[in-house]
Design an enzyme around this catalytic site. Structure first.
Site, mmCIF file in Angstrom:
data_model
loop_
_atom_site.group_PDB
_atom_site.id
_atom_site.type_symbol
_atom_site.label_atom_id
_atom_site.label_comp_id
_atom_site.label_asym_id
_atom_site.label_seq_id
_atom_site.Cartn_x
_atom_site.Cartn_y
_atom_site.Cartn_z
ATOM 1 N N ASP A 262 0.774 -1.075 -0.050
ATOM 2 C CA ASP A 262 0.048 -0.073 -0.002
ATOM 3 C C ASP A 262 1.045 1.264 -0.031
ATOM 4 O OD1 ASP A 262 -3.051 0.737 1.816
ATOM 5 O OD2 ASP A 262 -2.162 1.901 0.210
HETATM 6 C C1 GLC Z 1 -4.340 4.484 -0.550
HETATM 7 C C2 GLC Z 1 -5.119 3.190 -0.051
HETATM 8 C C3 GLC Z 1 -5.078 2.270 -1.113
HETATM 9 C C4 GLC Z 1 -4.963 2.838 -2.462
HETATM 10 C C5 GLC Z 1 -3.742 3.471 -2.328
HETATM 11 C C6 GLC Z 1 -3.265 4.412 -3.792
HETATM 12 O O1 GLC Z 1 -3.581 4.771 0.767
HETATM 13 O O2 GLC Z 1 -5.217 2.697 0.973
HETATM 14 O O3 GLC Z 1 -6.346 1.338 -1.317
HETATM 15 O O4 GLC Z 1 -5.190 1.990 -3.677
HETATM 16 O O5 GLC Z 1 -3.298 4.268 -1.224
HETATM 17 O O6 GLC Z 1 -3.906 5.488 -3.436
#
Ligand code: GLC
Length: 739
Positions: A262
């Site tokens: 993430d």
């Molecule tokens: C965010 C989310 C994830 C997302 C990523 C990119 O913090 O937790 O679901 O795809 O970052 O935006």
């Protein structure tokens, strides 16, 4: 001279084409050979570069070899607008508007795997058209607390339902040569302290509740990517967690895809090297915040890793394993020459969004058959509530979108009834007048000068002589509502909506409440309101889908994918006090003390408290009668099956769809088990008077539970009950057999 050309032509003609095309670029060669050939040509620096982001949403390819970059995009409900290379803010493109499909709670509420397949195919077409290789979704974290800000992105409280719905979605997306990146693996079940919550959960609960939907995404769906979650498990961040990524995902499930962190979920080079992380995104070296030069070289899997190899501290075995997986992802996506061109904002996509929305809307209550609306000429329809007009596709966190269009509930109701009836609107309450996320603005001016009292008085005044009063409220995508990185403060509706609803209920008996939310809400006024509709975040076609159901053009067939409790005190995550909601800096342990008893698994055991609306609940404008279920055997051998057949009849006067649910109960077991667990469902469409037989085939997997001591699924002999139900609290028949 001519002879020379002829000889040259002959030589070229004689040279097999393959010799000119290197193996790694040769479509006719097996992928494994192409991977090895590509790997053998890459330098150490080129390998390292593939392991981490080079921009907000892309990771490096190998320009020298013609291996393209890999482009990821949010999100699960639609393709996010382009942002600047190293910023969250908008790139300001004019051709990146999209269709917002319904939020995944709505998809889950359809209980229709064909809708999941249609959804995946459609959103995958938008992704490939926009040049994306990885769709950062869907999310399948289990609904443990109704306060979780991201429940709207997920598929409810039951692992079987979530697993059954995620697999076709994955296949649909990947049929376009776009990878799904199923998230957030694992145990990211609330947002407060999401980066520093160390989840403590016993193995049985992990394997029976929190892993199955991910396992289905891997083994049934065949997902090509998985996203590690922010939180911690067994004191290792989930983005580089040896238990979740090496032991379970790869060794036990045989996963051959990549693991993507993430954004900002990577915290340690050594763990990232050895515990299964492949591509690091969004790390806090400004990759997550403001851009700085060469921030990406500071990523944990960038220069720090390169240095460890150069000074001999670590080998290149893990590096090559990661690059092999990334190359496999590339051959499936960015280097897949047979993938379709896709399509964007097509009529087919709007039709899909509308159909899924219409199938996901849940009719919770309909006393006196107030619905469907029968509107006479010159009737008066009053629509009340901010959620009737507020755009819901902007906000909520990373799933926020820039839509080509969004039909609001008021738009939809006006379009459907405005020609023959007078449709009047009253604000009713003021919620959140903002409308911007990451530079995308709704352009709406929701400012309001009247006081709360005046707003209620004005709505009540209009309600007195209205033939229908439709209150459209619920939550929204603002902080502490249905929004990433925050949780709700409580179960109740915000902004004084309860007072508005109670005032309207006192003024008319023709009141319909449409709740727009991705979470359960308290309904203290529930007994005073004849009709209640759960309408989810339906996206671009929200207004059309809602009007379709209110008018009866579509007969509602949605069923709740999670329990609506009466009060927070009825929810085990809050009963055992392991959810504080208080934001802290340091690592905080949260123990899932309720274990496997999540949702209806808990409410089934309660004698006193009943849910407001049960898991699997949803009414129709017609009626369905169930015959007695029949079982083909009274004894089942461990390697055999039993078949349970039930006849369902549409006894009403209009066509409708019913979701026949099959739950299994184990009468006696060495470990405590829920009264019943969902192990099958079938959505059937029946004409008035039509009957259909539905058969469920039950095998020993459906009877098993996870034994943490043996670390395997076990089936114990004894008596089992098969419940045939229209909802978790609406059992229509039961048969039993002995294993
Ligand atoms: C965010 C989310 C994830 C997302 C990523 C990119 O913090 O937790 O679901 O795809 O970052 O935006």
């Amino acid at each position: 001279m001519r002879i020379r050309y002829i000889i040259a032509a002959l030589v070229i003609a004689a040279t097999p084409l393959a010799a000119q095309t290197p193996i790694y670029l040769d479509e006719n060669k097996p992928v494994d050979e192409r991977i090895e050939d590509a790997l053998s040509r890459m330098t150490l620096k080129e390998k390292i570069a593939m392991l981490h982001a080079q921009s907000k949403f892309s990771s490096s390819g190998v320009p020298r070899l013609g291996i393209p970059e890999i482009w990821t995009t949010d999100g699960p409900h639609g393709i996010r607008p382009e942002v600047l290379w190293d910023e969250w803010d908008q790139a300001g493109w004019t051709n990146d508007s999209c269709v917002a499909f319904p939020a995944l709670t709505c998809l889950a509420a359809t209980w229709n795997t064909e809708m999941a397949a249609l959804y995946g195919k459609s959103i995958g077409e938008e992704a490939v058209y926009r040049g994306k290789d990885v769709l950062l979704g869907p999310g399948v974290n289990i609904y443990r607390t109704p306060l979780n800000g991201r429940n709207f992105e997920y598929m409810g409280e039951d692992p079987y339902l979530a697993g059954a719905m995620v697999a076709p979605y994955v296949k649909g997306v990947q049929s376009n040569g776009v990878a799904t990146c199923v998230k957030h693996y694992a145990l990211n079940n609330h947002e407060v302290n999401r980066h520093n919550t160390n989840v403590i959960v016993d193995d049985r609960t992990l394997y029976e509740i929190y892993l199955p939907a991910f396992k289905a995404a891997v083994q049934e769906g065949g997902t090509w990517a998985i996203m590690g979650s922010y939180n911690i498990y067994k004191n290792q961040h989930c983005c580089h967690n040896e238990y979740l990524l090496e032991k379970i995902l790869r060794e036990e499930w045989g996963y051959d895809g990549v693991v993507i962190s993430d954004w900002g979920g990577t915290h340690d080079t050594d763990q990232a090297i050895t515990n299964g992380l492949d591509i690091e995104f969004g790390t806090g070296t400004d990759g997550l915040r403001a851009g700085t030069t060469n921030a990406y070289d500071n990523y944990y899997l960038a220069y720090p890793y390169y240095e460890k190899i150069l000074c001999g501290e670590v080998g290149t075995e893990e590096l090559d394993a990661k690059v092999r997986r990334i190359l496999r992802l590339a051959y499936r996506t960015s280097m897949n020459r047979s993938k379709p061109f896709g399509s964007l904002c097509s009529d087919a996509h709007y039709a899909a969004a509308r159909e899924i929305g219409g199938e996901g809307i849940v009719l919770l209550k309909n006393d006196g058959d107030l619905l469907p609306m029968t509107v006479e000429r010159d009737a008066k329809i009053l629509v009340v509530g901010e959620n009737a007009i507020k755009m819901m596709t902007v906000g909520g966190g990373s799933s926020s979108l820039k839509v080509q269009r969004e039909i609001s509930p008021l738009d939809g109701i006006r379009e459907r009834f405005g020609e023959i009836a007078e449709v009047v609107y009253e604000r009713g309450y003021v919620g959140d007048v903002t409308g911007e996320y990451n530079g995308v603005t709704t352009g709406q001016n929701l400012s309001e000068s009247r006081s709360a009292e005046q707003l209620i008085a004005d709505a009540v005044a209009q309600a007195k002589d209205a033939d229908y009063v439709i209150f459209v409220g619920g939550l929204n995508k603002s902080d502490h509502q249905d929004c990433e990185n925050t949780d709700r403060a409580g179960l109740g509706l915000p902004y004084g909506q309860d007072q508005v609803i109670e005032a309207l209920a006192a003024a008319t008996d023709r009141l319909i409440v449409v709740n727009v939310s991705g979470n359960a809400v308290a309904m203290p006024w529930g007994s005073e309101v004849p009709a209640i509709v759960q309408a989810w975040y339906i996206g671009s076609e929200a207004g059309h889908a809602i009007a379709d159901v209110l008018s009866g053009d579509v007969n509602p067939s949605g069923k709740l994918p999670f329990t609506f409790p009466v009060a927070l005190e009825d929810v085990p995550a809050h009963i055992f006090g392991e959810y504080t909601g208080v934001s802290v800096r340091d690592t905080v342990d949260i123990e899932y003390k309720e274990g496997i008893f999540v949702g209806y698994r808990w409410t089934d055991m309660q004698k006193k408290t009943k849910p407001l609306f049960a898991f699997g609940h949803g009414l129709s404008y017609t009626k369905f009668e169930y015959g007695k279920p029949v079982i083909d055997l009274k004894k089942m051998s461990p390697d055999g099956t039993v078949k349970v057949t039930v006849s369902v009849t549409n006894t009403g006067d209009r066509e409708g769809q019913e979701v026949v649910q099959m739950y299994v109960g184990d009468r006696k077991s060495s470990l405590p088990r829920p009264v019943k667990e969902l192990k099958g469902f079938s959505k059937i469409r029946l004409a008035p008077g039509e009957s259909r037989e539905v058969t469920f085939v039950i095998d020993s997997d459906d009877l098993s539970f996870f034994d943490p001591e043996k670390h395997e699924w076990v089936v114990e002999p004894g008596m089992f009950d098969i419940y045939i139900a229209a909802a978790a609290d609406d059992v229509r028949g039961k048969v039993s057999f002995e294993l």
